[in-house]
Design a protein around this motif. Structure first.
Motif, PDB file in Angstrom:
ATOM      1  N   PRO A 140      25.241   7.420  -3.907  1.00 50.92           N
ATOM      2  CA  PRO A 140      24.753   6.785  -2.671  1.00 50.92           C
ATOM      3  C   PRO A 140      25.844   6.593  -1.624  1.00 50.92           C
ATOM      4  N   ASP A 141      27.124   6.546  -2.083  1.00 47.81           N
ATOM      5  CA  ASP A 141      28.215   6.387  -1.131  1.00 47.81           C
ATOM      6  C   ASP A 141      28.377   7.622  -0.246  1.00 47.81           C
ATOM      7  N   ARG A 142      27.769   8.740  -0.670  1.00 48.86           N
ATOM      8  CA  ARG A 142      27.816   9.943   0.160  1.00 48.86           C
ATOM      9  C   ARG A 142      27.099   9.712   1.479  1.00 48.86           C
ATOM     10  N   ILE A 143      26.026   8.915   1.428  1.00 44.14           N
ATOM     11  CA  ILE A 143      25.291   8.592   2.662  1.00 44.14           C
ATOM     12  C   ILE A 143      26.190   7.805   3.605  1.00 44.14           C
ATOM     13  N   SER A 144      26.855   6.786   3.071  1.00 41.40           N
ATOM     14  CA  SER A 144      27.733   5.956   3.903  1.00 41.40           C
ATOM     15  C   SER A 144      28.848   6.779   4.527  1.00 41.40           C
ATOM     16  N   THR A 145      29.485   7.613   3.727  1.00 43.13           N
ATOM     17  CA  THR A 145      30.613   8.413   4.228  1.00 43.13           C
ATOM     18  C   THR A 145      30.160   9.390   5.307  1.00 43.13           C
ATOM     19  N   THR A 146      29.033  10.070   5.051  1.00 40.77           N
ATOM     20  CA  THR A 146      28.547  11.074   6.008  1.00 40.77           C
ATOM     21  C   THR A 146      28.112  10.433   7.309  1.00 40.77           C
ATOM     22  N   VAL A 147      27.360   9.331   7.216  1.00 43.37           N
ATOM     23  CA  VAL A 147      26.856   8.673   8.419  1.00 43.37           C
ATOM     24  C   VAL A 147      27.998   8.061   9.219  1.00 43.37           C
ATOM     25  N   LEU A 148      28.960   7.461   8.522  1.00 40.68           N
ATOM     26  CA  LEU A 148      30.072   6.813   9.213  1.00 40.68           C
ATOM     27  C   LEU A 148      30.955   7.816   9.937  1.00 40.68           C
ATOM     28  N   SER A 149      31.021   9.050   9.423  1.00 40.80           N
ATOM     29  CA  SER A 149      31.876  10.067  10.046  1.00 40.80           C
ATOM     30  C   SER A 149      31.255  10.689  11.296  1.00 40.80           C
ATOM     31  N   LYS A 150      30.016  10.353  11.607  1.00 40.17           N
ATOM     32  CA  LYS A 150      29.342  10.956  12.757  1.00 40.17           C
ATOM     33  C   LYS A 150      29.671  10.258  14.074  1.00 40.17           C
ATOM     34  N   GLY A 151      30.407   9.146  14.020  1.00 43.68           N
ATOM     35  CA  GLY A 151      30.746   8.434  15.259  1.00 43.68           C
ATOM     36  C   GLY A 151      29.517   7.876  15.952  1.00 43.68           C
ATOM     37  N   LEU A 152      28.716   7.125  15.202  1.00 42.90           N
ATOM     38  CA  LEU A 152      27.448   6.627  15.738  1.00 42.90           C
ATOM     39  C   LEU A 152      27.624   5.530  16.778  1.00 42.90           C
ATOM     40  N   ASP A 153      28.810   4.936  16.870  1.00 50.47           N
ATOM     41  CA  ASP A 153      29.000   3.843  17.823  1.00 50.47           C
ATOM     42  C   ASP A 153      29.409   4.331  19.212  1.00 50.47           C
ATOM     43  N   ALA A 154      29.414   5.641  19.430  1.00 51.31           N
ATOM     44  CA  ALA A 154      29.784   6.164  20.751  1.00 51.31           C
ATOM     45  C   ALA A 154      28.736   5.755  21.780  1.00 51.31           C
ATOM     46  N   GLY A 155      29.221   5.181  22.882  1.00 57.14           N
ATOM     47  CA  GLY A 155      28.324   4.780  23.958  1.00 57.14           C
ATOM     48  C   GLY A 155      27.607   3.480  23.717  1.00 57.14           C
ATOM     49  N   THR A 156      27.950   2.767  22.650  1.00 51.97           N
ATOM     50  CA  THR A 156      27.313   1.480  22.369  1.00 51.97           C
ATOM     51  C   THR A 156      28.298   0.344  22.648  1.00 51.97           C
ATOM     52  N   ALA A 157      27.763  -0.872  22.607  1.00 51.54           N
ATOM     53  CA  ALA A 157      28.592  -2.049  22.862  1.00 51.54           C
ATOM     54  C   ALA A 157      29.247  -2.573  21.585  1.00 51.54           C
ATOM     55  N   PHE A 158      29.195  -1.771  20.510  1.00 54.98           N
ATOM     56  CA  PHE A 158      29.722  -2.225  19.233  1.00 54.98           C
ATOM     57  C   PHE A 158      30.657  -1.171  18.640  1.00 54.98           C
ATOM     58  N   GLU A 159      31.424  -1.622  17.684  1.00 50.98           N
ATOM     59  CA  GLU A 159      32.284  -0.739  16.897  1.00 50.98           C
ATOM     60  C   GLU A 159      31.870  -0.885  15.440  1.00 50.98           C
ATOM     61  N   ILE A 160      31.441   0.213  14.825  1.00 56.73           N
ATOM     62  CA  ILE A 160      30.979   0.173  13.440  1.00 56.73           C
ATOM     63  C   ILE A 160      32.183   0.134  12.508  1.00 56.73           C
ATOM     64  N   LEU A 161      32.225  -0.906  11.680  1.00 60.78           N
ATOM     65  CA  LEU A 161      33.324  -1.052  10.729  1.00 60.78           C
ATOM     66  C   LEU A 161      32.993  -0.419   9.385  1.00 60.78           C
ATOM     67  N   SER A 162      31.758  -0.583   8.926  1.00 60.91           N
ATOM     68  CA  SER A 162      31.365  -0.002   7.638  1.00 60.91           C
ATOM     69  C   SER A 162      29.845   0.109   7.579  1.00 60.91           C
ATOM     70  N   ILE A 163      29.390   1.034   6.734  1.00 63.16           N
ATOM     71  CA  ILE A 163      27.966   1.207   6.458  1.00 63.16           C
ATOM     72  C   ILE A 163      27.808   1.177   4.950  1.00 63.16           C
TER      73      ILE A 163
END
Length: 331
Positions: free
Chosen positions: A197-220
């Motif tokens: 299941p950690d594969r989901i966290s690693t893959t999603v976190l590497s996509k830079g989902l916080d671009a253009g948002t008012a937040f900075e993602i620390l962990s998923i």
């Protein structure tokens, strides 16, 4: 004597009313509090605030608080933000919190964030203490057709530089859900997702989902993962049922066309029989006309009758000798 007392009472009443109006219009106590707190402000400035329809306490009290916290703010900055419709007290509290947390937050940026409709104090607090956002149940299907249900917890920290114009929490949740669906959908089997299941966290976190948002993602982090329906088998069943209905519709269409063609042939046979009967009805008239005109002799007529009798006799004998007709009669 009575007139003197009345004059004294009248003069005292006028003085009291004048003092009440003066102290109501001129915030002397607020001025004294500001002077005692080290904030240099004049009575004329306070009166001018009244004339500009600005409540002096809404400006002076936050200024006293900022001065005591070591911030360098001017009364013009606070008053201009108040006139623009901002919350002066909340902005000052945010500036004090940022100053204590050693976060660079100029007054202009804090005022802009407040005027943009965001809670600047909450943003500063979220920068110091990150917030956890839990996504709803995200349903995804692996390549083997098995549904996987995932709940993720996203730890975010407010990015003060992107608060103005940055997307909110809904965008973060939508992007994380999209990343989960993509990751699970690219897995060859649902077992691979359950095993790692950690594969989901690693893959999603590497996509830079916080671009253009008012937040900075620390962990998923994956909070829960479960198996759902066999979507592949369900889709195949639905496809088979759809193909069955299409085949039945086509068969019904062919049957209807065959029935229509049969009815059309029957109509044509009936029409041809009618034409034959009509033609046969004209034969006696034609023969009579031929006899009258001498085109057909009596012997010719008798020969024709003999031929017809012979033909009928041959047809009768043929039916008697036909085994299929005999089987029909026996049955």
């Amino acid at each position: 004597m009575g007139t003197t007392l009345i004059s004294v009472f009248f003069l005292a009443a006028v003085v009291i009313i004048a003092l009440s109006v003066f102290f109501t219009f001129v915030p002397v106590m607020l001025w004294i509090s500001a002077i005692a707190s080290g904030v240099r402000i004049s009575i004329i400035t306070l009166v001018a605030m009244r004339l500009r329809r600005v409540i002096p306490s809404r400006i002076v009290n936050p200024l006293i608080k900022a001065t005591k916290a070591g911030l360098s703010l001017t009364i013009n900055q606070l008053e201009s933000h108040y006139l623009a419709g901002g919350n002066v007290d909340r902005v000052v509290n945010a500036l004090i919190a940022a100053h204590r947390a050693n976060i660079q937050l100029p007054f202009e940026r804090a005022a802009a964030i407040d005027l943009a409709g965001r809670d600047v104090l909450q943003a500063v607090q979220m920068s110091v203490n990150p917030r956890v956002i839990e996504t709803p149940v995200v349903s995804a299907v692996a390549k083997d057709g098995i549904e996987v249900k995932v709940i993720a917890r996203v730890t975010v920290r407010a990015n003060i530089d992107r608060l103005v114009g940055g997307a909110g929490e809904e965008t973060i949740i939508a992007r994380v859900g999209e990343g989960i669906v993509t990751t699970v959908g690219s897995s060859s089997s649902h077992k691979d997702v359950l095993e790692n299941p950690d594969r989901i966290s690693t893959t999603v976190l590497s996509k830079g989902l916080d671009a253009g948002t008012a937040f900075e993602i620390l962990s998923i982090d994956i909070a829960d993962i479960d198996i759902g329906k066999n979507i592949g088998a369900y889709l195949q069943t639905e496809q088979a049922e759809a193909d069955k209905q299409i085949a039945q519709a086509k068969a019904e269409e062919r049957r209807a066309m065959a029935v229509a063609q049969e009815q059309e042939m029957r109509a044509r046979v009936v029409e041809m029989k009618a034409k034959v009967v009509e033609a046969e009805s004209e034969v006696p008239q034609a023969m009579a006309e031929a006899l009258r005109e001498g085109k057909l002799g009596v012997m010719d007529y008798m020969n024709l009758k003999n031929i017809e009798s012979d033909t009928q006799m041959r047809a009768s004998l043929g039916k008697m000798n036909d085994p299929r007709d005999n089987q029909g009669e026996e049955s």
